[in-house]
Motif scaffolding. Structure first.
Motif, mmCIF file in Angstrom:
data_model
loop_
_atom_site.group_PDB
_atom_site.id
_atom_site.type_symbol
_atom_site.label_atom_id
_atom_site.label_comp_id
_atom_site.label_asym_id
_atom_site.label_seq_id
_atom_site.Cartn_x
_atom_site.Cartn_y
_atom_site.Cartn_z
ATOM 1 N N LEU A 170 -33.470 -12.638 20.061
ATOM 2 C CA LEU A 170 -33.713 -12.835 21.339
ATOM 3 C C LEU A 170 -34.667 -13.923 21.691
ATOM 4 C CD1 LEU A 170 -33.565 -9.002 22.176
ATOM 5 C CD2 LEU A 170 -31.897 -10.781 23.030
ATOM 6 N N GLY A 171 -34.868 -14.718 20.855
ATOM 7 C CA GLY A 171 -35.794 -15.937 21.064
ATOM 8 C C GLY A 171 -37.379 -15.739 20.858
ATOM 9 N N SER A 172 -37.483 -14.630 20.097
ATOM 10 C CA SER A 172 -39.109 -14.514 20.127
ATOM 11 C C SER A 172 -39.792 -15.593 19.582
ATOM 12 C CB SER A 172 -39.440 -13.215 19.222
ATOM 13 O OG SER A 172 -38.918 -13.308 17.937
ATOM 14 N N SER A 173 -39.225 -16.202 18.604
ATOM 15 C CA SER A 173 -39.924 -17.611 18.025
ATOM 16 C C SER A 173 -40.114 -18.394 19.095
ATOM 17 C CB SER A 173 -39.346 -18.033 16.900
ATOM 18 O OG SER A 173 -38.540 -17.117 16.193
ATOM 19 N N SER A 174 -38.891 -18.940 19.875
ATOM 20 C CA SER A 174 -39.085 -19.799 20.902
ATOM 21 C C SER A 174 -40.172 -19.599 21.613
ATOM 22 C CB SER A 174 -37.800 -19.726 21.668
ATOM 23 O OG SER A 174 -36.893 -20.258 21.013
ATOM 24 N N HIS B 112 -33.856 -25.057 17.304
ATOM 25 C CA HIS B 112 -32.605 -24.521 17.925
ATOM 26 C C HIS B 112 -32.650 -24.840 19.500
ATOM 27 C CE1 HIS B 112 -32.592 -21.873 14.237
ATOM 28 N NE2 HIS B 112 -31.352 -22.942 14.153
ATOM 29 N N PRO B 113 -32.287 -26.061 19.793
ATOM 30 C CA PRO B 113 -32.288 -26.148 21.371
ATOM 31 C C PRO B 113 -31.643 -25.209 22.043
ATOM 32 C CG PRO B 113 -30.975 -27.945 20.275
ATOM 33 C CD PRO B 113 -31.598 -27.070 19.155
ATOM 34 N N ASP B 114 -30.706 -24.641 21.816
ATOM 35 C CA ASP B 114 -29.955 -23.498 22.443
ATOM 36 C C ASP B 114 -30.761 -22.112 22.781
ATOM 37 O OD1 ASP B 114 -29.554 -23.060 19.564
ATOM 38 O OD2 ASP B 114 -27.779 -22.079 19.869
ATOM 39 N N ASN B 115 -31.949 -22.130 22.096
ATOM 40 C CA ASN B 115 -32.848 -21.039 22.414
ATOM 41 C C ASN B 115 -34.022 -21.478 23.041
ATOM 42 O OD1 ASN B 115 -32.370 -18.423 21.454
ATOM 43 N ND2 ASN B 115 -33.014 -19.142 19.197
ATOM 44 N N VAL B 116 -34.422 -22.751 22.701
ATOM 45 C CA VAL B 116 -35.817 -23.149 23.634
ATOM 46 C C VAL B 116 -35.490 -23.542 24.695
ATOM 47 C CG1 VAL B 116 -37.308 -25.285 23.456
ATOM 48 C CG2 VAL B 116 -36.648 -23.966 21.233
ATOM 49 N N ALA B 117 -34.325 -24.175 25.184
ATOM 50 C CA ALA B 117 -34.158 -25.072 26.208
ATOM 51 C C ALA B 117 -34.193 -24.128 27.440
ATOM 52 C CB ALA B 117 -32.900 -25.876 26.265
#
Ligand code: HSE
Length: 310
Positions: free
Chosen positions: A99-103, A137-142
């Motif tokens: 769920l993008g916790s690192s992002s 992973h741009p799909d998470n960060v963006a």
């Protein structure tokens, strides 16, 4: 601490990457936020952390992802904050669940450090660039930075090319968060290094359909548009009863059900209809329960805004 003056708050949303066919290429923001509050530090010239919520007993207060990201900004701008700060993190995004916790942590750190040094970096270019470089992973960060649904985050020279799709009205995200971690590294290592041309074509055609279906509100197409042959089947071995969960949520009326990011959470996209949401939530919960996996279900929106500065 409570007496120190609050200076600024950042809210960074969770994300769900891939959405089936759009492996490493499509992602959306979710209305589940980590909050970072920055206070003046009256007692010291250091940056001190307070961590509450998800990971509060696991995340180090001295050496954590937020601080590592902050240090990269200090290095890039060749400067250090002149004052001390207290950084209070209220974490709501579960760790290692896709769920993008690192992002969120990395973006949070970059935003904090940028604030401390006088907002010299632009969010949509510099921060996005640095966050992608660190996280990978741009799909998470963006979507965490930009909000909405982000399609095709392509790096071209020093820039990113993407389209932000406004989330269709009446679309809800039902997210099932099981009580086990799945590291992105483990979930990527299981994938084959090479794929068959037929599988590549299978995914490319569906990913193209996915983004155009979302753009043109053809939610009836999401079921076929999210089909995938390049990551979910391989990852299914880490997620108990995944096949049945997919089948049951479909029966319950979800438009689509996919592994969220690298897993272990699951994302169902559904019509904003109380009855359907309830049925899909139940189907997700009981599919895991059958394999003795406890899970939490969250019904979320896809916010149009990403990271928010208050
Ligand atoms: N697109 C990535 C994956 C997301 O599925 O491995 C990881 O955060």
């Amino acid at each position: 601490m409570a007496k120190n003056k609050k200076l600024i708050t950042f809210k960074i949303p969770a994300t769900s990457a891939n959405i089936g066919s759009g492996f490493d290429s499509v992602g959306l923001a979710l209305s589940l936020y980590n909050e970072i509050h920055i206070y003046e530090n009256d007692n010291s010239k250091k940056i001190e952390f307070e961590i509450f919520g998800e990971g509060e007993n696991e995340i180090s207060k001295n050496d954590n992802m937020i601080y590592s990201a902050m240090k990269l900004v200090f290095k890039k701008l060749k400067s250090n904050p002149k004052k001390g700060y207290v950084v209070k993190c209220i974490n709501r995004i579960p760790l290692s669940r896709g769920l993008g916790s690192s992002s969120a942590a990395i973006i949070g750190g970059l935003l904090c450090a940028n604030y401390m040094l006088g907002d010299k970096l632009s969010i949509e270019k510099d921060i996005l660039n640095m966050a992608v470089q660190i996280e990978g992973h741009p799909d998470n960060v963006a979507p965490a930075i930009l909000g909405g649904i982000i399609s095709g985050v392509v790096r071209k020279n020093e820039d990113f090319k993407y389209i932000k799709i406004k989330p269709p009205k009446n679309l809800k995200a039902v997210v099932s968060i099981p009580n086990f971690y799945l590291s992105t590294e483990t979930a990527r290592n299981i994938l084959p290094k090479e794929i068959k041309r037929a599988d590549a074509i299978f995914n490319i055609s569906r990913a193209a359909l996915l983004t155009s279906a979302l753009f043109s509100n053809r939610l009836d197409l999401l079921e076929v548009a999210t089909e995938d042959k390049i990551h979910q089947d391989y990852r299914a071995k880490f997620i108990p009863n995944l096949k049945e969960l997919f089948k049951e949520t479909k029966k319950a009326g979800a438009y689509s059900t996919t592994i969220s990011g690298a897993g272990s959470s699951i994302l169902a996209l559904v019509k904003d209809d109380k009855n359907i949401i309830e049925k899909v939530s139940k189907a997700m919960h009981s599919s895991f329960k059958k394999k003795n996996v406890e899970s939490i279900i969250k019904v979320l929106n896809i916010p149009t805004k990403g990271a928010i500065i208050i």
